[in-house]
Design a protein around this motif. Structure first.
Motif, PDB file in Angstrom:
ATOM      1  N   ARG A  90       0.863  -1.180   0.000  1.00 56.48           N
ATOM      2  CA  ARG A  90       0.000   0.000   0.000  1.00 56.48           C
ATOM      3  C   ARG A  90       0.897   1.226   0.000  1.00 56.48           C
ATOM      4  NH1 ARG A  90      -4.629   0.299   4.350  1.00 56.48           N
ATOM      5  NH2 ARG A  90      -3.784  -1.756   4.534  1.00 56.48           N
ATOM      6  N   ILE A  91       0.688   2.090  -0.976  1.00 61.25           N
ATOM      7  CA  ILE A  91       1.472   3.316  -1.033  1.00 61.25           C
ATOM      8  C   ILE A  91       0.521   4.505  -1.168  1.00 61.25           C
ATOM      9  CG2 ILE A  91       3.555   2.267  -1.996  1.00 61.25           C
ATOM     10  CD1 ILE A  91       2.728   3.232  -4.730  1.00 61.25           C
ATOM     11  N   LYS A  92       0.952   5.621  -0.651  1.00 52.58           N
ATOM     12  CA  LYS A  92       0.230   6.880  -0.819  1.00 52.58           C
ATOM     13  C   LYS A  92       0.997   7.677  -1.851  1.00 52.58           C
ATOM     14  CE  LYS A  92      -2.529   6.732   2.956  1.00 52.58           C
ATOM     15  NZ  LYS A  92      -3.920   6.953   3.038  1.00 52.58           N
ATOM     16  N   ARG A  93       0.274   8.275  -2.768  1.00 53.34           N
ATOM     17  CA  ARG A  93       0.958   9.063  -3.781  1.00 53.34           C
ATOM     18  C   ARG A  93       0.224  10.380  -3.985  1.00 53.34           C
ATOM     19  NH1 ARG A  93       0.043   8.765  -9.249  1.00 53.34           N
ATOM     20  NH2 ARG A  93      -2.083   8.251  -9.751  1.00 53.34           N
ATOM     21  N   GLN A  94       0.982  11.385  -4.346  1.00 57.48           N
ATOM     22  CA  GLN A  94       0.415  12.701  -4.630  1.00 57.48           C
ATOM     23  C   GLN A  94      -0.113  12.709  -6.055  1.00 57.48           C
ATOM     24  OE1 GLN A  94       0.435  13.819  -1.256  1.00 57.48           O
ATOM     25  NE2 GLN A  94       0.346  15.703  -2.399  1.00 57.48           N
ATOM     26  N   ARG A  95      -1.247  13.333  -6.231  1.00 50.96           N
ATOM     27  CA  ARG A  95      -1.854  13.392  -7.552  1.00 50.96           C
ATOM     28  C   ARG A  95      -2.463  14.774  -7.739  1.00 50.96           C
ATOM     29  NH1 ARG A  95      -7.041   9.799  -9.194  1.00 50.96           N
ATOM     30  NH2 ARG A  95      -7.574  10.998 -11.017  1.00 50.96           N
ATOM     31  N   SER A  96      -2.259  15.359  -8.890  1.00 49.09           N
ATOM     32  CA  SER A  96      -2.855  16.658  -9.202  1.00 49.09           C
ATOM     33  C   SER A  96      -3.965  16.455 -10.209  1.00 49.09           C
ATOM     34  CB  SER A  96      -1.813  17.594  -9.797  1.00 49.09           C
ATOM     35  OG  SER A  96      -0.831  17.885  -8.843  1.00 49.09           O
ATOM     36  N   LYS A  97      -5.101  17.071  -9.930  1.00 55.51           N
ATOM     37  CA  LYS A  97      -6.233  16.968 -10.840  1.00 55.51           C
ATOM     38  C   LYS A  97      -7.018  18.265 -10.726  1.00 55.51           C
ATOM     39  CE  LYS A  97     -10.124  13.998 -11.952  1.00 55.51           C
ATOM     40  NZ  LYS A  97     -10.881  12.815 -11.553  1.00 55.51           N
ATOM     41  N   ASP A  98      -7.342  18.865 -11.830  1.00 51.07           N
ATOM     42  CA  ASP A  98      -8.114  20.107 -11.864  1.00 51.07           C
ATOM     43  C   ASP A  98      -7.445  21.215 -11.056  1.00 51.07           C
ATOM     44  OD1 ASP A  98      -9.992  18.719 -13.358  1.00 51.07           O
ATOM     45  OD2 ASP A  98     -11.150  18.163 -11.596  1.00 51.07           O
ATOM     46  N   GLY A  99      -6.122  21.245 -11.024  1.00 49.26           N
ATOM     47  CA  GLY A  99      -5.401  22.278 -10.305  1.00 49.26           C
ATOM     48  C   GLY A  99      -5.321  22.064  -8.802  1.00 49.26           C
ATOM     49  N   LEU A 100      -5.868  20.950  -8.306  1.00 49.61           N
ATOM     50  CA  LEU A 100      -5.824  20.638  -6.879  1.00 49.61           C
ATOM     51  C   LEU A 100      -4.911  19.447  -6.652  1.00 49.61           C
ATOM     52  CD1 LEU A 100      -9.638  20.922  -6.136  1.00 49.61           C
ATOM     53  CD2 LEU A 100      -7.892  22.639  -5.660  1.00 49.61           C
ATOM     54  N   ASN A 101      -4.313  19.384  -5.467  1.00 49.37           N
ATOM     55  CA  ASN A 101      -3.461  18.247  -5.109  1.00 49.37           C
ATOM     56  C   ASN A 101      -4.227  17.295  -4.208  1.00 49.37           C
ATOM     57  OD1 ASN A 101      -1.172  19.095  -6.493  1.00 49.37           O
ATOM     58  ND2 ASN A 101      -0.565  20.432  -4.807  1.00 49.37           N
ATOM     59  N   TYR A 102      -4.125  16.018  -4.507  1.00 51.94           N
ATOM     60  CA  TYR A 102      -4.783  14.974  -3.740  1.00 51.94           C
ATOM     61  C   TYR A 102      -3.752  13.953  -3.294  1.00 51.94           C
ATOM     62  CZ  TYR A 102      -8.964  16.653  -6.148  1.00 51.94           C
ATOM     63  OH  TYR A 102      -9.967  17.430  -6.636  1.00 51.94           O
ATOM     64  N   GLN A 103      -4.029  13.315  -2.178  1.00 53.75           N
ATOM     65  CA  GLN A 103      -3.218  12.169  -1.772  1.00 53.75           C
ATOM     66  C   GLN A 103      -4.093  10.944  -1.971  1.00 53.75           C
ATOM     67  OE1 GLN A 103      -1.593  12.329   2.154  1.00 53.75           O
ATOM     68  NE2 GLN A 103      -0.221  10.653   1.771  1.00 53.75           N
ATOM     69  N   GLU A 104      -3.615  10.002  -2.779  1.00 56.68           N
ATOM     70  CA  GLU A 104      -4.406   8.835  -3.135  1.00 56.68           C
ATOM     71  C   GLU A 104      -3.693   7.558  -2.708  1.00 56.68           C
ATOM     72  OE1 GLU A 104      -7.115   7.579  -6.810  1.00 56.68           O
ATOM     73  OE2 GLU A 104      -5.079   8.094  -7.365  1.00 56.68           O
ATOM     74  N   THR A 105      -4.479   6.591  -2.277  1.00 59.53           N
ATOM     75  CA  THR A 105      -3.941   5.291  -1.898  1.00 59.53           C
ATOM     76  C   THR A 105      -3.907   4.392  -3.127  1.00 59.53           C
ATOM     77  OG1 THR A 105      -4.875   5.532   0.305  1.00 59.53           O
ATOM     78  CG2 THR A 105      -4.236   3.313  -0.361  1.00 59.53           C
ATOM     79  N   ARG A 106      -2.839   3.632  -3.253  1.00 59.98           N
ATOM     80  CA  ARG A 106      -2.679   2.681  -4.350  1.00 59.98           C
ATOM     81  C   ARG A 106      -2.230   1.356  -3.776  1.00 59.98           C
ATOM     82  NH1 ARG A 106       0.899   4.173  -9.571  1.00 59.98           N
ATOM     83  NH2 ARG A 106      -1.087   5.078 -10.211  1.00 59.98           N
ATOM     84  N   LEU A 107      -2.918   0.277  -4.170  1.00 62.92           N
ATOM     85  CA  LEU A 107      -2.476  -1.072  -3.826  1.00 62.92           C
ATOM     86  C   LEU A 107      -1.610  -1.573  -4.966  1.00 62.92           C
ATOM     87  CD1 LEU A 107      -5.610  -2.912  -2.384  1.00 62.92           C
ATOM     88  CD2 LEU A 107      -3.606  -2.125  -1.150  1.00 62.92           C
ATOM     89  N   VAL A 108      -0.465  -2.145  -4.642  1.00 62.18           N
ATOM     90  CA  VAL A 108       0.446  -2.646  -5.667  1.00 62.18           C
ATOM     91  C   VAL A 108       0.745  -4.120  -5.433  1.00 62.18           C
ATOM     92  CG1 VAL A 108       1.515  -0.422  -6.144  1.00 62.18           C
ATOM     93  CG2 VAL A 108       2.496  -1.876  -4.409  1.00 62.18           C
ATOM     94  N   LEU A 109       0.793  -4.858  -6.533  1.00 57.07           N
ATOM     95  CA  LEU A 109       1.203  -6.253  -6.517  1.00 57.07           C
ATOM     96  C   LEU A 109       2.565  -6.288  -7.180  1.00 57.07           C
ATOM     97  CD1 LEU A 109       0.627  -9.253  -6.027  1.00 57.07           C
ATOM     98  CD2 LEU A 109      -0.505  -9.308  -8.247  1.00 57.07           C
ATOM     99  N   LYS A 110       3.584  -6.551  -6.390  1.00 62.41           N
ATOM    100  CA  LYS A 110       4.955  -6.559  -6.919  1.00 62.41           C
ATOM    101  C   LYS A 110       5.175  -7.786  -7.794  1.00 62.41           C
ATOM    102  CE  LYS A 110       7.028  -3.388  -3.964  1.00 62.41           C
ATOM    103  NZ  LYS A 110       8.262  -2.768  -3.730  1.00 62.41           N
ATOM    104  N   ALA A 111       6.108  -7.664  -8.707  1.00 58.02           N
ATOM    105  CA  ALA A 111       6.378  -8.727  -9.671  1.00 58.02           C
ATOM    106  C   ALA A 111       6.957  -9.971  -9.013  1.00 58.02           C
ATOM    107  CB  ALA A 111       7.330  -8.217 -10.748  1.00 58.02           C
ATOM    108  N   ASP A 112       7.677  -9.815  -7.907  1.00 55.24           N
ATOM    109  CA  ASP A 112       8.335 -10.962  -7.284  1.00 55.24           C
ATOM    110  C   ASP A 112       7.474 -11.663  -6.229  1.00 55.24           C
ATOM    111  OD1 ASP A 112       8.401  -8.938  -5.434  1.00 55.24           O
ATOM    112  OD2 ASP A 112      10.508  -9.200  -4.896  1.00 55.24           O
ATOM    113  N   VAL A 113       6.227 -11.253  -6.060  1.00 56.69           N
ATOM    114  CA  VAL A 113       5.348 -11.865  -5.060  1.00 56.69           C
ATOM    115  C   VAL A 113       4.763 -13.155  -5.611  1.00 56.69           C
ATOM    116  CG1 VAL A 113       3.175 -11.566  -3.807  1.00 56.69           C
ATOM    117  CG2 VAL A 113       4.772  -9.676  -3.974  1.00 56.69           C
ATOM    118  N   GLU A 114       4.878 -14.225  -4.830  1.00 56.77           N
ATOM    119  CA  GLU A 114       4.301 -15.504  -5.220  1.00 56.77           C
ATOM    120  C   GLU A 114       2.898 -15.602  -4.636  1.00 56.77           C
ATOM    121  OE1 GLU A 114       6.710 -18.924  -4.476  1.00 56.77           O
ATOM    122  OE2 GLU A 114       8.533 -17.869  -5.047  1.00 56.77           O
TER     123      GLU A 114
END
Length: 125
Positions: free
Chosen positions: A79-103
């Motif tokens: 789980r990572i939080k990333r900054q995102r800009s949309k419509d001139g505003l900044n948002y912090q969004e959560t992203r779930l990631v599945l890494k390539a090396d995960v079995e």
């Protein structure tokens, strides 16, 4: 099976991971990330799948569904939080990631499969 809505949605969203269509819920990653899922995409998907869900409630369900997916995956999803800009505003969004090396249990990796069947040597020449 559980009757908690976030757990049910987590299972449905996980099955969408293998969908290769143009409008897939999961996005293909590159490098170290096999696939990822953004909270905003999940909230929109919930609004499409569940009738009568408001935008505000879909955002809450998306957050709880991501929590459930992280928990049910036994921390195989990051789980990572990333900054995102949309419509001139900044948002912090959560992203779930599945890494390539995960079995993943029950998943057969492409490296371990071979198109030709294994054969034994012939004896007696």
């Amino acid at each position: 099976m559980t009757n908690r809505k976030p757990d049910e949605l987590a299972g449905k969203a996980w099955r969408e991971r293998d969908d290769a269509s143009r409008y897939s819920l999961w996005s293909r990653g590159s490098g170290e990330i096999r696939a990822y899922l953004d909270a905003s995409d999940l909230a929109e998907w919930i609004r499409l799948k569940e009738s009568g869900v408001s935008k505000k409630y879909s955002q809450e369900l998306a957050r709880r569904t991501m929590d459930a997916m992280h928990e049910l995956s036994k921390n195989r999803l990051g789980r990572i939080k990333r900054q995102r800009s949309k419509d001139g505003l900044n948002y912090q969004e959560t992203r779930l990631v599945l890494k390539a090396d995960v079995e993943l249990p029950g998943e057969v990796s492409k490296e371990n499969t071979d198109d030709s069947p294994a054969t034994d040597g012939v004896a007696g020449e």
